[in-house]
Enzyme design. Structure first.
Site, PDB file in Angstrom:
ATOM      1  N   TYR A  55     -46.787   4.198  10.364  1.00  0.00           N
ATOM      2  CA  TYR A  55     -47.414   4.952  11.460  1.00  0.00           C
ATOM      3  C   TYR A  55     -47.259   4.210  12.777  1.00  0.00           C
ATOM      4  O   TYR A  55     -48.225   3.987  13.502  1.00  0.00           O
ATOM      5  CB  TYR A  55     -48.903   5.192  11.166  1.00  0.00           C
ATOM      6  CG  TYR A  55     -49.127   5.825   9.827  1.00  0.00           C
ATOM      7  CD1 TYR A  55     -48.812   7.157   9.628  1.00  0.00           C
ATOM      8  CD2 TYR A  55     -49.606   5.084   8.746  1.00  0.00           C
ATOM      9  CE1 TYR A  55     -48.979   7.754   8.395  1.00  0.00           C
ATOM     10  CE2 TYR A  55     -49.766   5.667   7.510  1.00  0.00           C
ATOM     11  CZ  TYR A  55     -49.460   6.996   7.342  1.00  0.00           C
ATOM     12  OH  TYR A  55     -49.613   7.578   6.135  1.00  0.00           O
ATOM     13  N   LYS A  64     -51.927   2.802  -6.233  1.00  0.00           N
ATOM     14  CA  LYS A  64     -52.556   1.678  -5.544  1.00  0.00           C
ATOM     15  C   LYS A  64     -52.938   0.525  -6.485  1.00  0.00           C
ATOM     16  O   LYS A  64     -52.100  -0.306  -6.801  1.00  0.00           O
ATOM     17  CB  LYS A  64     -53.765   2.172  -4.739  1.00  0.00           C
ATOM     18  CG  LYS A  64     -53.346   3.001  -3.524  1.00  0.00           C
ATOM     19  CD  LYS A  64     -54.507   3.242  -2.606  1.00  0.00           C
ATOM     20  CE  LYS A  64     -54.115   4.073  -1.407  1.00  0.00           C
ATOM     21  NZ  LYS A  64     -53.431   3.344  -0.365  1.00  0.00           N
ATOM     22  N   TYR A 117     -56.622  13.340   2.272  1.00  0.00           N
ATOM     23  CA  TYR A 117     -55.331  12.673   2.492  1.00  0.00           C
ATOM     24  C   TYR A 117     -54.693  12.462   1.121  1.00  0.00           C
ATOM     25  O   TYR A 117     -55.324  11.905   0.219  1.00  0.00           O
ATOM     26  CB  TYR A 117     -55.509  11.316   3.204  1.00  0.00           C
ATOM     27  CG  TYR A 117     -54.172  10.619   3.345  1.00  0.00           C
ATOM     28  CD1 TYR A 117     -53.291  10.976   4.359  1.00  0.00           C
ATOM     29  CD2 TYR A 117     -53.768   9.652   2.425  1.00  0.00           C
ATOM     30  CE1 TYR A 117     -52.039  10.388   4.462  1.00  0.00           C
ATOM     31  CE2 TYR A 117     -52.527   9.053   2.523  1.00  0.00           C
ATOM     32  CZ  TYR A 117     -51.664   9.417   3.537  1.00  0.00           C
ATOM     33  OH  TYR A 117     -50.428   8.836   3.632  1.00  0.00           O
ATOM     34  N   ASP A 168     -57.109  13.476  -7.273  1.00  0.00           N
ATOM     35  CA  ASP A 168     -56.297  12.405  -6.706  1.00  0.00           C
ATOM     36  C   ASP A 168     -57.164  11.144  -6.664  1.00  0.00           C
ATOM     37  O   ASP A 168     -57.977  10.950  -5.763  1.00  0.00           O
ATOM     38  CB  ASP A 168     -55.826  12.804  -5.302  1.00  0.00           C
ATOM     39  CG  ASP A 168     -55.002  11.707  -4.640  1.00  0.00           C
ATOM     40  OD1 ASP A 168     -54.957  10.587  -5.176  1.00  0.00           O
ATOM     41  OD2 ASP A 168     -54.407  11.975  -3.577  1.00  0.00           O
TER      42      ASP A 168
HETATM   43  N1  PLP Z   1     -53.545   9.805  -2.300  1.00  0.00           N
HETATM   44  C1  PLP Z   1     -54.552   9.079  -1.779  1.00  0.00           C
HETATM   45  C2  PLP Z   1     -55.968   9.466  -2.093  1.00  0.00           C
HETATM   46  C3  PLP Z   1     -54.282   7.981  -0.974  1.00  0.00           C
HETATM   47  O1  PLP Z   1     -55.298   7.276  -0.462  1.00  0.00           O
HETATM   48  C4  PLP Z   1     -52.929   7.638  -0.719  1.00  0.00           C
HETATM   49  C5  PLP Z   1     -52.605   6.497   0.145  1.00  0.00           C
HETATM   50  O2  PLP Z   1     -53.392   6.043   0.948  1.00  0.00           O
HETATM   51  C6  PLP Z   1     -51.913   8.413  -1.277  1.00  0.00           C
HETATM   52  C7  PLP Z   1     -52.255   9.485  -2.082  1.00  0.00           C
HETATM   53  C8  PLP Z   1     -50.462   8.084  -1.042  1.00  0.00           C
HETATM   54  O3  PLP Z   1     -50.113   6.938  -1.726  1.00  0.00           O
HETATM   55  P1  PLP Z   1     -48.816   6.097  -1.307  1.00  0.00           P
HETATM   56  O4  PLP Z   1     -49.131   5.503   0.027  1.00  0.00           O
HETATM   57  O5  PLP Z   1     -48.680   5.076  -2.400  1.00  0.00           O
HETATM   58  O6  PLP Z   1     -47.678   7.044  -1.258  1.00  0.00           O
END
Ligand code: PLP
Length: 437
Positions: free
Chosen positions: A24, A282, A152, A253
């Site tokens: 970003y 993560k 997100y 998610d």
């Molecule tokens: N989903 C959530 C809830 C996230 O917090 C993130 C990243 O911050 C992602 C998906 C995307 O993961 P990545 O950055 O490993 O592509």
């Protein structure tokens, strides 16, 4: 052995500015940039010798801290055996071990694991699973997704299409993104009682559009990068009920919330619900390597597999990378062999105490803590150009975004170290909100 000093650090930064994109970021200008040459436990070591206590866990992944002997040993053992092998037509012990473990520790009907390269890809996989599932059960018209504002889910196109449509910069791509359905941000607060009107908009959307909806995707309990907001288990339970009633798959998610961050191993457990599809990432590898996983139920997997084409249409080159999988298994075992729940509870208490003074500062809208997540929400966006170096001066690594100054520290941080982090957060916020003289 390379020699690190301030001059070496300056050279790194100058070469970096010439050639590299950061997340970003603009390639113009001089946003603060700090060269890290080592990391151990909860400390990052800068080229000039300064050490920073890490309050970010490298974007919420390094739950055990850095350079952990157990994870290092797993990495060494696996790299000497087989760093990578393709996953089409082949399998290997690290993948099998990790998949079994993930199925064991995630909520009950989740039984099949698809390994992906990153969180965003895990979300793409989840969305594709939902679409193929609906086709497989003879409902190809169910192509839309339902989600909540403020979410997100990543930066790839499918993931972007279910991110908050206003926040972030994803609106830049809105002309080419598919349009999905958005319900309001979930009612704020982990302990907030659920009122019928809180889920009325989502119920309306489902009543009106369920014949075209494949799945509902949300971050359970904590919306992360979309605003660090918490919602109640009761809300999540109601969402689960509604999805089942409308034959809409629930995708949780848990990329940010998984592996203990919210005080339960997975955030869905606060509500005692199981999704049909769950994304992990993560902290899966303890922050060592990029790997994510999308889990689904046997029913989802079987419906896709018996459907058109007889296969799920995704298969990345580095799928189930053995090195990442071996480290992930070691990380999960390490987590479960430690008193992680007590540790997260202690961190929660320390965060509550440490961040409480922020409530009285002008310009602070809210202070909230859940598990090992501490957030100060401001009325106005922070100035990163001044706030970031100020944190480094104080010897801590905190990376605010927008109006949020927050910490998600490694679980191995001591209360004393975490207090240093929260003190620095309060100081930064006080300076930020001080009237200009
Ligand atoms: N989903 C959530 C809830 C996230 O917090 C993130 C990243 O911050 C992602 C998906 C995307 O993961 P990545 O950055 O490993 O592509």
């Amino acid at each position: 052995m390379e020699h690190y000093d301030a001059a070496y650090g300056d050279e790194l930064v100058s070469l970096d500015r010439r050639h590299i994109w950061h997340p970003y970021a603009s390639t113009e200008g001089e946003a603060p940039l700090f060269p890290v040459v080592g990391a151990e436990g909860v400390r990052l070591r800068l080229a000039d010798g300064r050490e920073l206590i890490d309050g970010m866990s490298s974007w919420w992944a390094a739950i055990h801290g850095y350079n952990h002997p157990v994870l290092n040993a797993a990495a060494h053992a696996q790299v000497d055996t087989m760093a990578h092998v393709m996953f089409g037509g082949l399998t290997h012990p690290p993948a099998v071990r990790l998949a079994r473990r993930l199925v064991e520790i995630t909520p009950e009907p989740l039984a099949k694991v698809f390994f992906a390269d990153s969180g965003s890809v895990a979300v793409e996989v989840a969305l594709k699973m939902a679409l193929q599932y609906q086709r497989g059960r003879g409902r190809p018209e169910r192509t839309r997704l339902l989600t909540v504002r403020g979410g997100y889910h990543g930066d790839t196109f499918g993931a972007m299409s279910v991110c908050d449509p206003v926040g972030g910069m994803h609106h830049l791509f809105s002309d080419v993104l598919p349009t999905h359905l958005f319900a309001p941000i979930p009612p704020a607060g982990f302990e907030t009682e659920l009122r019928p009107e809180d889920t009325a908009p989502i119920e309306e959307l489902l009543d009106r559009h369920d014949s075209t909806i494949a799945a509902l995707i949300l971050e359970p309990i904590v919306q992360g990068a979309g605003g660090m907001r918490f919602h109640s288990p009761a809300y999540l339970r109601r969402i689960r009920e509604l999805c089942s009633q409308h034959h809409v798959l629930l995708i949780a998610d848990e990329i940010a919330t998984g592996f203990g961050r919210t005080g339960e191993l997975f955030a869905c457990e606060h509500a005692g619900v199981a999704p049909d599809i769950m994304c992990l990432g993560k902290a899966l590898t303890g922050g060592y390597l990029t790997m994510a996983a999308t889990l689904c139920t046997d029913e989802v997997a079987a419906t896709i597999s018996r459907g058109e084409g007889g296969a799920f249409m995704h298969g990345p080159t580095f799928m189930a990378n053995p090195l990442a999988a071996a480290i992930a298994s070691a990380s999960v075992d390490l987590l479960l062999s430690t008193p992680w729940r007590d540790r997260v509870g202690t961190l929660s208490e320390t965060l509550r105490t440490g961040l409480a003074p922020a409530r009285d500062l002008p310009g602070v809208l809210d202070v909230r803590v859940l598990g090992a997540i501490g957030v100060i929400e401001l009325a106005t966006p922070v100035d990163m150009a001044t706030m970031q170096p100020a944190f480094v001066e104080q010897g801590v690594w905190i990376r605010p975004f927008g109006r949020l100054v927050y910490t998600m520290p490694p679980y191995v941080i001591t209360p004393e170290e975490l207090t240093k982090v929260t003190t620095a957060m309060i100081d930064a916020v006080r300076t930020h909100t001080a009237p200009a003289t």
